[in-house]
Design an enzyme around this catalytic site. Structure first.
Site, PDB file in Angstrom:
ATOM      1  N   LEU A  14      30.598  27.044  74.964  1.00 43.79           N
ATOM      2  CA  LEU A  14      30.856  28.318  75.623  1.00 43.79           C
ATOM      3  C   LEU A  14      31.773  28.096  76.823  1.00 43.79           C
ATOM      4  CD1 LEU A  14      27.253  29.824  75.433  1.00 43.79           C
ATOM      5  CD2 LEU A  14      29.227  30.398  74.009  1.00 43.79           C
ATOM      6  N   GLU A  15      33.007  28.552  76.710  1.00 46.91           N
ATOM      7  CA  GLU A  15      34.010  28.302  77.738  1.00 46.91           C
ATOM      8  C   GLU A  15      34.205  29.491  78.678  1.00 46.91           C
ATOM      9  OE1 GLU A  15      37.563  26.804  75.943  1.00 46.91           O
ATOM     10  OE2 GLU A  15      36.488  25.362  74.692  1.00 46.91           O
ATOM     11  N   ASN A  16      33.378  30.515  78.509  1.00 46.24           N
ATOM     12  CA  ASN A  16      33.514  31.707  79.337  1.00 46.24           C
ATOM     13  C   ASN A  16      32.238  32.010  80.117  1.00 46.24           C
ATOM     14  OD1 ASN A  16      36.238  32.510  78.424  1.00 46.24           O
ATOM     15  ND2 ASN A  16      35.224  32.731  76.449  1.00 46.24           N
TER      16      ASN A  16
END
Length: 557
Positions: free
Chosen positions: A382-384
């Site tokens: 999860l990059e957000n």
């Protein structure tokens, strides 16, 4: 309608000649790979607009799907050898709006025919006579600019086959050799054999009956009974015909309930597998290089329910890869001791777990996806944003459902692991007892602080070792730390390093050798290994990354 007018004009120029006449008894279909069972072999599609799909098909296991754009009408064609002064009938079955079928280079009047709308399979048919000196013609299909994708199957060019005294023509391929059974599960058998020169495809036989047609030199036959022996053979095919069947081998399935899944080895290589086509090599799970111990399928899809995910195999984008084959290939990898997991997130991932309800939804949905496809676990990419409290809750709930063999990996960005107060780092420490490995992304980050508070630029041994040191000194076990790097320069915006930089960094951390200017205060022989984005980019680059890094990881102390 302007489009219809343009289409009519095009046909007027082409000279439609639709006939209902039948070919002579001696005529044969001289179109090569007419049903697209061997992929796009013998066909060329403009602008890489064409692919093969398993649905919809009119017959066999494949059909052509071609997608026009605003500047390309998705023309797919092949050139066929013909005889002069001869009659030919061209036909094909099509679906879609504004689908064309035609022949050019006839030496007389080039022909084409079309349909403005075929909501189900519709036959197009036209005919022509070759000129006095014509020895080849080009047959083609195309759609229309900016219109939806169209489909084609069962192309027939009926007439006398051409010949060139100086060219013996395409020959029936030889019989495949080297047929083996690399692995089995309780309901599948994996097969592999040697490449045959001139072959465009292969047929797989089980107990004498054809069960599959594949383009590569491996296959997994699924839907079998547990504890049962089967005999398998393969043959090679091309436009000239089919070879004799190979010698038979026996494959015996495992007992019921034996999935063949293994435990992640002490030193492991992780690779992301792309469930989409972005210019890298399109792969099936069975194509993934054997050096990879963990295969992370990228990516799960968010649903309308907060925290919940699902998975949708991009069969069309992957050349007709079916869900059943995908599941069978996962089982085959597990039988070979590999782990296959589902990755959640990615650059464009929108999954959010930020309260108890979404944590429950996440755990339940991931477990359902694992059950449906046979995944061994989950990767958190999860990059957000990530909430450590609720992601911890979700992963612990998933662990209770899946049991002690659950594989959990993470792929945080470098900024996410700079401090133990960061949410990603906190999550990793919170689930340390059930966490498999954190494969931090040492790319797309620029310069960062190392554990000695000095600034290091990406692309060097120091960048890998000094940032890994933060995790090792921050509480993660050596076996929970992996080095994530791109497999090629096209695999990331920045941060690609030669595979030798990865192996030097592993040596520095595990043995205290091959370090740069930074050398850890102690060694970490248990360092887990390395990760790459992606197996597809690696394959496009000749597997240079896995061929170098894989054996090195597996030889660590």
């Amino acid at each position: 309608m302007a489009l219809a007018a343009a289409a009519t004009a095009a046909l007027a120029v082409g000279g439609i000649a639709v006939t209902g006449g039948s070919a002579q008894a001696a005529d044969v279909n001289i179109a090569k790979n007419p049903g697209f069972e061997s992929g796009l072999s013998s066909w060329t599609c403009s602008g890489e607009s064409g692919t093969t799909v398993s649905s919809p098909v009119r017959s066999g296991s494949a059909a052509l799907k071609a997608t026009p754009t605003g500047s390309d009408h998705a023309k797919c064609s092949q050139t066929v050898t013909v005889q002069p002064n001869s009659d030919y009938t061209l036909s094909a079955w099509v679906q879609g709006s504004y689908v064309y079928l035609g022949a050019s280079g006839t030496g007389t009047t080039d022909v084409s025919t079309w349909t403005p709308s075929a909501t189900s399979w519709q036959e197009l048919r036209t005919s022509f006579k070759t000129g006095a000196n014509t020895t080849s013609v080009t047959i083609y299909t195309h759609g229309w600019y900016a219109q939806p994708a169209y489909h084609v199957d069962d192309v027939n060019l009926m007439g006398p086959g051409g010949s060139d005294p100086g060219d013996p023509g395409e020959q029936v391929p030889g019989t495949p050799g080297g047929l083996t059974v690399p692995s089995t599960t309780s309901d599948s058998v994996s097969l592999a054999w040697n490449t045959v020169s001139g072959a465009t495809g292969y047929n797989v036989y089980r107990d004498g009956t054809k069960v599959q047609a594949v383009s590569g030199t491996s296959a997994t036959v699924s839907g079998l009974s547990p504890s049962t022996s089967y005999q398998f053979q393969v043959s090679a095919t091309n436009g000239a015909g089919e070879s004799a069947k190979s010698g038979a081998v026996t494959g015996t399935t495992k007992p019921s309930g034996d999935t063949g899944g293994g435990t992640v080895p002490k030193h492991a290589v992780t690779g992301y597998w792309q469930n989409f086509n972005n210019g890298a090599t399109i792969q099936k799970i069975s194509d993934v290089q054997n050096q990879y111990d963990i295969i992370a399928v990228a990516f799960a899809d968010a649903t309308g329910t907060p925290g919940a995910v699902t998975f949708n195999l991009d069969s069309a984008g992957l050349g007709g890869y079916t869900v059943d084959q995908f599941k069978a290939d996962i089982k085959a990898k597990q039988a070979a001791g590999k782990s296959v997991i589902i990755s959640v997130g990615g650059e464009k991932g929108t999954v959010s777990v930020n309260d108890s309800a979404s944590a429950t939804n996440f755990a339940n949905s991931v477990y359902a996806v694992m059950q449906e496809y046979g995944f061994d676990g989950v990767d958190i990419d999860l990059e957000n944003g990530l909430n450590s409290t609720y992601m911890t809750q979700a992963l612990r709930s998933l662990s209770q459902k899946a049991g002690s063999k659950l594989v959990i990996t993470m792929a945080p960005q470098t900024i996410d692991m700079q401090s133990t107060s960061n949410e990603y780092f906190k999550t990793a420490l919170n689930i340390k007892d059930i966490l498999t490995v954190v494969n931090m992304q040492y790319y797309n980050s620029g310069s960062m602080l190392g554990c000695d508070s000095k600034v290091y630029s990406q692309g060097s041994v120091d960048f890998l070792t000094a940032l890994a040191c933060i995790q090792l000194e921050g509480g993660l076990a050596p076996g929970q730390v992996g080095l994530g790097t791109p497999a090629s320069t096209r695999g990331a915006g920045s941060g690609y390093v030669d595979p030798s930089v990865v192996t030097n960094a592993l040596d520095c951390l595990a043995r205290g050798t091959n370090c740069g200017s930074f050398k850890p205060s102690k060694t970490y022989p248990g360092i887990r290994g390395a990760m790459t984005w992606s197996t597809n980019w690696d394959a496009l680059n000749g597997n240079a990354w896995s061929n170098k890094v894989g054996p090195h990881v597996h030889a660590l102390p």
